[in-house]
Design a protein around this motif. Structure first.
Motif, PDB file in Angstrom:
ATOM      1  N   TYR A  32      39.379   9.387  90.867  1.00  0.00           N
ATOM      2  CA  TYR A  32      38.110   9.348  90.536  1.00  0.00           C
ATOM      3  C   TYR A  32      37.672   9.997  88.965  1.00  0.00           C
ATOM      4  CZ  TYR A  32      36.698   8.535  95.459  1.00  0.00           C
ATOM      5  OH  TYR A  32      36.449   8.210  96.629  1.00  0.00           O
ATOM      6  N   ILE A  34      33.995  11.194  87.139  1.00  0.00           N
ATOM      7  CA  ILE A  34      32.568  11.564  87.845  1.00  0.00           C
ATOM      8  C   ILE A  34      32.064  11.921  86.314  1.00  0.00           C
ATOM      9  CG2 ILE A  34      31.496  13.230  89.147  1.00  0.00           C
ATOM     10  CD1 ILE A  34      35.254  13.525  89.807  1.00  0.00           C
ATOM     11  N   TYR A  36      28.703  14.504  85.387  1.00  0.00           N
ATOM     12  CA  TYR A  36      27.982  15.583  85.786  1.00  0.00           C
ATOM     13  C   TYR A  36      26.896  15.864  84.418  1.00  0.00           C
ATOM     14  CZ  TYR A  36      30.857  16.898  89.458  1.00  0.00           C
ATOM     15  OH  TYR A  36      31.630  17.023  90.755  1.00  0.00           O
ATOM     16  N   PRO A  44      26.409  22.360  86.382  1.00  0.00           N
ATOM     17  CA  PRO A  44      26.390  21.038  86.329  1.00  0.00           C
ATOM     18  C   PRO A  44      25.929  20.144  87.754  1.00  0.00           C
ATOM     19  CG  PRO A  44      28.332  22.091  85.528  1.00  0.00           C
ATOM     20  CD  PRO A  44      27.631  23.194  86.248  1.00  0.00           C
ATOM     21  N   ASP A  49      30.054   8.938  90.348  1.00  0.00           N
ATOM     22  CA  ASP A  49      31.366   8.739  90.235  1.00  0.00           C
ATOM     23  C   ASP A  49      31.745   7.362  90.298  1.00  0.00           C
ATOM     24  OD1 ASP A  49      32.445   9.826  93.562  1.00  0.00           O
ATOM     25  OD2 ASP A  49      31.142   8.279  92.848  1.00  0.00           O
ATOM     26  N   PHE A  89      28.880  15.959  80.980  1.00  0.00           N
ATOM     27  CA  PHE A  89      30.575  16.026  81.153  1.00  0.00           C
ATOM     28  C   PHE A  89      31.032  14.839  82.023  1.00  0.00           C
ATOM     29  CE2 PHE A  89      30.830  20.314  79.661  1.00  0.00           C
ATOM     30  CZ  PHE A  89      29.640  20.932  80.066  1.00  0.00           C
ATOM     31  N   PHE A  93      39.087  13.535  88.844  1.00  0.00           N
ATOM     32  CA  PHE A  93      39.677  14.280  89.905  1.00  0.00           C
ATOM     33  C   PHE A  93      41.012  13.553  90.365  1.00  0.00           C
ATOM     34  CE2 PHE A  93      39.959  16.198  93.908  1.00  0.00           C
ATOM     35  CZ  PHE A  93      40.049  15.344  94.919  1.00  0.00           C
ATOM     36  N   ALA A  97      46.736  16.734  93.388  1.00  0.00           N
ATOM     37  CA  ALA A  97      46.712  18.026  92.658  1.00  0.00           C
ATOM     38  C   ALA A  97      45.302  18.745  93.203  1.00  0.00           C
ATOM     39  CB  ALA A  97      46.530  17.934  91.096  1.00  0.00           C
ATOM     40  N   ARG A  98      44.519  18.281  93.847  1.00  0.00           N
ATOM     41  CA  ARG A  98      43.226  18.668  94.276  1.00  0.00           C
ATOM     42  C   ARG A  98      42.448  19.273  92.927  1.00  0.00           C
ATOM     43  NH1 ARG A  98      47.141  20.865  97.937  1.00  0.00           N
ATOM     44  NH2 ARG A  98      46.978  19.858  99.889  1.00  0.00           N
ATOM     45  N   GLN A  99      42.647  18.890  91.870  1.00  0.00           N
ATOM     46  CA  GLN A  99      42.026  19.365  90.834  1.00  0.00           C
ATOM     47  C   GLN A  99      40.821  18.706  90.201  1.00  0.00           C
ATOM     48  OE1 GLN A  99      44.079  21.051  87.272  1.00  0.00           O
ATOM     49  NE2 GLN A  99      45.598  21.926  88.526  1.00  0.00           N
ATOM     50  N   LEU A 100      40.060  19.323  89.684  1.00  0.00           N
ATOM     51  CA  LEU A 100      38.761  18.622  89.242  1.00  0.00           C
ATOM     52  C   LEU A 100      38.514  19.222  87.628  1.00  0.00           C
ATOM     53  CD1 LEU A 100      36.274  16.875  89.722  1.00  0.00           C
ATOM     54  CD2 LEU A 100      35.040  18.770  90.244  1.00  0.00           C
ATOM     55  N   THR A 101      38.891  18.342  86.813  1.00  0.00           N
ATOM     56  CA  THR A 101      39.063  18.713  85.281  1.00  0.00           C
ATOM     57  C   THR A 101      38.032  17.963  84.506  1.00  0.00           C
ATOM     58  OG1 THR A 101      41.365  18.804  85.488  1.00  0.00           O
ATOM     59  CG2 THR A 101      40.725  18.584  83.370  1.00  0.00           C
ATOM     60  N   PHE A 102      37.335  18.944  83.645  1.00  0.00           N
ATOM     61  CA  PHE A 102      36.300  18.532  82.993  1.00  0.00           C
ATOM     62  C   PHE A 102      36.651  18.363  81.510  1.00  0.00           C
ATOM     63  CE2 PHE A 102      32.406  19.188  85.655  1.00  0.00           C
ATOM     64  CZ  PHE A 102      33.190  19.341  86.840  1.00  0.00           C
ATOM     65  N   GLY A 103      35.814  17.666  80.720  1.00  0.00           N
ATOM     66  CA  GLY A 103      35.830  17.343  79.127  1.00  0.00           C
ATOM     67  C   GLY A 103      35.144  18.413  78.708  1.00  0.00           C
ATOM     68  N   SER A 104      34.662  18.137  77.389  1.00  0.00           N
ATOM     69  CA  SER A 104      34.181  19.409  76.623  1.00  0.00           C
ATOM     70  C   SER A 104      32.578  19.120  76.477  1.00  0.00           C
ATOM     71  CB  SER A 104      34.765  19.416  75.403  1.00  0.00           C
ATOM     72  OG  SER A 104      34.355  18.083  74.457  1.00  0.00           O
TER      73      SER A 104
ATOM     74  N   PHE B  33      36.362  26.288  93.296  1.00  0.00           N
ATOM     75  CA  PHE B  33      36.825  26.494  92.194  1.00  0.00           C
ATOM     76  C   PHE B  33      36.106  27.432  91.177  1.00  0.00           C
ATOM     77  CE2 PHE B  33      38.859  22.317  91.986  1.00  0.00           C
ATOM     78  CZ  PHE B  33      38.232  21.462  93.127  1.00  0.00           C
ATOM     79  N   TYR B  35      35.620  28.467  87.134  1.00  0.00           N
ATOM     80  CA  TYR B  35      35.389  27.873  85.868  1.00  0.00           C
ATOM     81  C   TYR B  35      34.806  28.851  84.865  1.00  0.00           C
ATOM     82  CZ  TYR B  35      36.243  22.965  87.584  1.00  0.00           C
ATOM     83  OH  TYR B  35      36.669  22.072  88.402  1.00  0.00           O
ATOM     84  N   LEU B  41      33.912  24.116  74.434  1.00  0.00           N
ATOM     85  CA  LEU B  41      35.132  24.131  75.141  1.00  0.00           C
ATOM     86  C   LEU B  41      35.011  23.422  76.557  1.00  0.00           C
ATOM     87  CD1 LEU B  41      37.213  27.290  74.217  1.00  0.00           C
ATOM     88  CD2 LEU B  41      37.360  25.148  73.128  1.00  0.00           C
ATOM     89  N   GLY B  42      33.568  23.054  77.030  1.00  0.00           N
ATOM     90  CA  GLY B  42      33.598  22.594  78.164  1.00  0.00           C
ATOM     91  C   GLY B  42      33.806  23.546  79.111  1.00  0.00           C
ATOM     92  N   ARG B  94      33.530  21.599  96.840  1.00  0.00           N
ATOM     93  CA  ARG B  94      33.706  20.120  96.909  1.00  0.00           C
ATOM     94  C   ARG B  94      34.329  19.846  98.361  1.00  0.00           C
ATOM     95  NH1 ARG B  94      37.745  17.268  96.770  1.00  0.00           N
ATOM     96  NH2 ARG B  94      39.690  18.104  96.298  1.00  0.00           N
TER      97      ARG B  94
END
Lengths: 112, 110
Positions: A32, A34, A36, A44, A49, A89, A93, A97-104, B33, B35, B41-42, B94
């Motif tokens: 996915y 997404i 925010y 956020p 999504d 942002f 997802f 890896a179950r991770q949610l990774t954000f940009g800057s 999570f 963060y 840097l987000g 989540r």
């Protein structure tokens, strides 16, 4: 390293115009993408999504476009209002890896 | 209404102190999570947990640890606070692609 990022740190638009916020990603394994919105002093908040097998998804006044060929994601806000001023942002997802990774983030400022 | 609550809005701690940041969610979510957010840097992922007593390192785990003894609570621990850990810390939970965030804890280490 970062797998999602944003093209511009700031964007200013006139009230009533449409806004386009862009995001590039590098990981093709995302499930996915997404968007925010973060208002000043708040955490956020989920906007919309899109599954990685879709090209377009529409919500209320917002449209997200996904171009997998060039690994590009955009958020379009129609008739931008002062309340849309915030940091936006994109995030990816990956269920494996179950991770949610954000940009800057991109700071959107709506001008009167 | 969905709720993720962080125990403190603002914290000031001294270098070398052990610091606990607490986060509680009322949605019965499995995934939580931590963060940190810094200008330009987000949001960078420190640690996450997908079940009670389970934890995985994110992108920047150095200097941090976490604890998940109960499903609703996920704690971030700074074993020995340093000035470069001054930041905004955000907790999220989540169950689908939609994550819910707390209001953030602004930590200053002096």
């Amino acid at each position: 390293g970062e797998s999602v990022g944003l093209h511009l740190p700031t964007l200013s638009v006139q009230e009533g115009d449409n806004s386009i916020i862009n995001c590039a990603y590098s990981n093709s394994a995302s499930d996915y993408f997404i968007w925010y919105k973060q208002e000043s002093g708040k955490g956020p908040q989920f906007i919309i999504d899109i599954r990685s097998n879709m090209d377009k998804r529409q919500g209320q006044r917002v449209t997200v476009l996904l171009n997998k060929t060039v690994k590009h994601l955009s958020l379009q806000i129609a008739a931008t209002q002062p309340g849309d001023s915030a940091v936006y942002f994109c995030a990816e997802f990956r269920g494996s890896a179950r991770q949610l990774t954000f940009g800057s983030g991109t700071q959107l400022t709506v001008l009167p | 209404d969905v709720k993720v609550t962080q125990s403190s809005r603002y914290l000031v701690k001294r270098t070398g102190e052990k610091v606990f940041l607490e986060c509680v969610q009322d949605m019965d979510h499995e995934n939580m999570f931590w963060y940190r957010q810094d200008p330009g840097l987000g949001l960078r992922l420190i640690y996450f947990s997908y079940d009670v007593k389970m934890k995985e390192k994110g992108d920047i785990p150095e200097g941090y640890s976490v604890s998940r003894e109960k499903k609703e609570r996920f704690s971030l621990i700074l074993e020995s606070a340093s000035t470069n850990q001054t930041s905004m810390y955000l907790c999220a939970s989540r169950v689908t692609s939609e994550a819910f965030f707390g209001q953030g804890t602004r930590l200053t280490v002096v």
